[in-house]
Design a protein around this motif. Structure first.
Motif, PDB file in Angstrom:
ATOM      1  N   ARG A 111       1.168  -1.136  -0.297  1.00 62.85           N
ATOM      2  CA  ARG A 111       0.046   0.457   0.136  1.00 62.85           C
ATOM      3  C   ARG A 111       0.690   1.161   0.262  1.00 62.85           C
ATOM      4  O   ARG A 111       0.380   2.699  -0.552  1.00 62.85           O
ATOM      5  CB  ARG A 111      -0.996  -0.378   1.363  1.00 62.85           C
ATOM      6  CG  ARG A 111      -2.159  -0.810   1.362  1.00 62.85           C
ATOM      7  CD  ARG A 111      -3.182  -1.155   0.164  1.00 62.85           C
ATOM      8  NE  ARG A 111      -4.279   0.197   0.335  1.00 62.85           N
ATOM      9  CZ  ARG A 111      -4.130   0.535  -0.970  1.00 62.85           C
ATOM     10  NH1 ARG A 111      -4.233   0.549  -1.371  1.00 62.85           N
ATOM     11  NH2 ARG A 111      -5.145   2.173  -0.272  1.00 62.85           N
ATOM     12  N   MET A 112       1.903   0.718   0.390  1.00 63.61           N
ATOM     13  CA  MET A 112       2.954   2.579   0.454  1.00 63.61           C
ATOM     14  C   MET A 112       3.781   2.854  -0.545  1.00 63.61           C
ATOM     15  O   MET A 112       3.465   4.470  -1.225  1.00 63.61           O
ATOM     16  CB  MET A 112       4.425   1.933   1.695  1.00 63.61           C
ATOM     17  CG  MET A 112       4.544   3.399   1.929  1.00 63.61           C
ATOM     18  SD  MET A 112       6.563   3.121   2.850  1.00 63.61           S
ATOM     19  CE  MET A 112       7.035   1.601   2.316  1.00 63.61           C
TER      20      MET A 112
ATOM     21  N   TRP B  46      -6.190  -5.681  -4.853  1.00 64.69           N
ATOM     22  CA  TRP B  46      -5.223  -5.557  -5.589  1.00 64.69           C
ATOM     23  C   TRP B  46      -4.436  -5.863  -4.495  1.00 64.69           C
ATOM     24  O   TRP B  46      -3.333  -6.390  -4.792  1.00 64.69           O
ATOM     25  CB  TRP B  46      -4.864  -4.558  -6.511  1.00 64.69           C
ATOM     26  CG  TRP B  46      -4.277  -4.908  -7.403  1.00 64.69           C
ATOM     27  CD1 TRP B  46      -4.513  -5.691  -8.556  1.00 64.69           C
ATOM     28  CD2 TRP B  46      -2.606  -4.077  -7.319  1.00 64.69           C
ATOM     29  NE1 TRP B  46      -2.992  -5.073  -8.880  1.00 64.69           N
ATOM     30  CE2 TRP B  46      -2.046  -4.308  -8.329  1.00 64.69           C
ATOM     31  CE3 TRP B  46      -1.888  -3.754  -6.450  1.00 64.69           C
ATOM     32  CZ2 TRP B  46      -0.141  -4.563  -8.094  1.00 64.69           C
ATOM     33  CZ3 TRP B  46      -0.636  -3.027  -6.135  1.00 64.69           C
ATOM     34  CH2 TRP B  46      -0.092  -3.833  -7.467  1.00 64.69           C
ATOM     35  N   ALA B  47      -4.118  -4.806  -3.695  1.00 62.85           N
ATOM     36  CA  ALA B  47      -3.397  -4.486  -2.973  1.00 62.85           C
ATOM     37  C   ALA B  47      -3.378  -6.339  -1.805  1.00 62.85           C
ATOM     38  O   ALA B  47      -2.257  -6.530  -1.464  1.00 62.85           O
ATOM     39  CB  ALA B  47      -2.951  -4.000  -1.839  1.00 62.85           C
ATOM     40  N   MET B  48      -4.651  -6.358  -1.842  1.00 61.18           N
ATOM     41  CA  MET B  48      -4.228  -7.815  -0.594  1.00 61.18           C
ATOM     42  C   MET B  48      -3.909  -9.071  -2.116  1.00 61.18           C
ATOM     43  O   MET B  48      -3.052 -10.016  -1.228  1.00 61.18           O
ATOM     44  CB  MET B  48      -5.810  -7.664  -0.427  1.00 61.18           C
ATOM     45  CG  MET B  48      -6.439  -9.501   0.436  1.00 61.18           C
ATOM     46  SD  MET B  48      -8.052  -9.731   0.937  1.00 61.18           S
ATOM     47  CE  MET B  48      -9.165  -9.811  -0.846  1.00 61.18           C
ATOM     48  N   CYS B  49      -4.395  -8.940  -2.769  1.00 62.46           N
ATOM     49  CA  CYS B  49      -3.762 -10.392  -3.055  1.00 62.46           C
ATOM     50  C   CYS B  49      -2.308 -10.226  -3.581  1.00 62.46           C
ATOM     51  O   CYS B  49      -1.978 -11.649  -4.123  1.00 62.46           O
ATOM     52  CB  CYS B  49      -5.052 -10.218  -5.058  1.00 62.46           C
ATOM     53  SG  CYS B  49      -6.857 -10.606  -4.900  1.00 62.46           S
ATOM     54  N   LEU B  50      -2.055  -9.176  -4.116  1.00 55.21           N
ATOM     55  CA  LEU B  50      -0.332  -9.337  -4.315  1.00 55.21           C
ATOM     56  C   LEU B  50       0.171  -9.237  -3.459  1.00 55.21           C
ATOM     57  O   LEU B  50       1.215 -10.022  -3.348  1.00 55.21           O
ATOM     58  CB  LEU B  50       0.356  -7.814  -5.339  1.00 55.21           C
ATOM     59  CG  LEU B  50       1.465  -7.291  -4.773  1.00 55.21           C
ATOM     60  CD1 LEU B  50       2.010  -8.380  -6.452  1.00 55.21           C
ATOM     61  CD2 LEU B  50       2.127  -6.565  -5.278  1.00 55.21           C
TER      62      LEU B  50
ATOM     63  N   VAL C 274      -6.615  -5.057   6.142  1.00 53.96           N
ATOM     64  CA  VAL C 274      -7.169  -5.045   5.019  1.00 53.96           C
ATOM     65  C   VAL C 274      -8.442  -4.577   5.780  1.00 53.96           C
ATOM     66  O   VAL C 274      -8.641  -3.128   5.281  1.00 53.96           O
ATOM     67  CB  VAL C 274      -7.594  -5.620   4.130  1.00 53.96           C
ATOM     68  CG1 VAL C 274      -9.364  -5.294   2.832  1.00 53.96           C
ATOM     69  CG2 VAL C 274      -6.950  -6.050   3.169  1.00 53.96           C
ATOM     70  N   MET C 275      -8.646  -5.157   6.694  1.00 56.97           N
ATOM     71  CA  MET C 275     -10.129  -4.263   7.627  1.00 56.97           C
ATOM     72  C   MET C 275      -9.686  -3.170   7.831  1.00 56.97           C
ATOM     73  O   MET C 275      -9.999  -1.720   8.179  1.00 56.97           O
ATOM     74  CB  MET C 275     -10.279  -5.574   8.418  1.00 56.97           C
ATOM     75  CG  MET C 275     -11.127  -6.407   8.641  1.00 56.97           C
ATOM     76  SD  MET C 275     -12.266  -6.442   7.173  1.00 56.97           S
ATOM     77  CE  MET C 275     -13.516  -6.328   7.969  1.00 56.97           C
ATOM     78  N   ILE C 276      -8.365  -3.308   8.898  1.00 56.86           N
ATOM     79  CA  ILE C 276      -7.653  -1.590  10.059  1.00 56.86           C
ATOM     80  C   ILE C 276      -7.770  -0.872   8.335  1.00 56.86           C
ATOM     81  O   ILE C 276      -7.957   0.543   8.836  1.00 56.86           O
ATOM     82  CB  ILE C 276      -6.378  -2.057  10.119  1.00 56.86           C
ATOM     83  CG1 ILE C 276      -6.823  -2.942  11.495  1.00 56.86           C
ATOM     84  CG2 ILE C 276      -5.753  -0.398  10.490  1.00 56.86           C
ATOM     85  CD1 ILE C 276      -5.735  -3.473  12.068  1.00 56.86           C
TER      86      ILE C 276
END
Length: 135
Positions: free
Chosen positions: A55-56, A65-69, A121-123
């Motif tokens: 994410r950074m 996308w970030a979660m999957c990567l 992801v939830m945070i």
């Protein structure tokens, strides 16, 4: 727009640092924590740190996308532990190599990574993104 991007990257940078500290603390103070926290938190935080790192670098990408990567990267690192060549074993014998690459494949680590990423992801979704104006 550029200052917003810098601010978002800084928020994720601090999230990486906090998550890293939490993971290292779960290892260092493991004897003072409940057994299930000591067993699972370090790996979950490691994967959460990977998520915040993604994410950074790409703060404008979608959460999915970030979660999957992050999951793909974490799982690839875990599966790479099945490869036991001398040069990889030597890298893994260092502190940094062990922290980044781990030592041996464990199926439970895949679950720990996934749960850690989902928690982050939830945070991100309910706390960080709201503070950043929903970007």
């Amino acid at each position: 727009m550029k200052s917003v991007l810098i601010r978002d990257r800084l928020i994720y940078f601090f999230a990486v640092m906090i998550t890293m500290a939490a993971g290292l603390a779960s290892r260092h103070f493991g004897d003072q924590l409940p057994n299930w926290v000591h067993e699972h938190a370090g790996d979950a935080c490691w994967a959460g740190m990977i998520y915040f790192g993604v994410r950074m670098v790409w703060p404008r990408r979608r959460l999915v996308w970030a979660m999957c990567l992050s999951c793909a990267f974490s799982w690839m690192i875990e599966f790479s532990q099945l490869i036991q060549t001398p040069w990889l074993i030597e890298i893994r014998s260092t502190v940094w190599g062990a922290l980044i690459l781990g030592h041996g494949f464990l199926m439970i680590d895949l679950i720990r990574y996934t749960v850690g990423i989902l928690c982050m992801v939830m945070i991100d979704r309910f706390f960080l993104r709201n503070k950043m104006g929903g970007t």
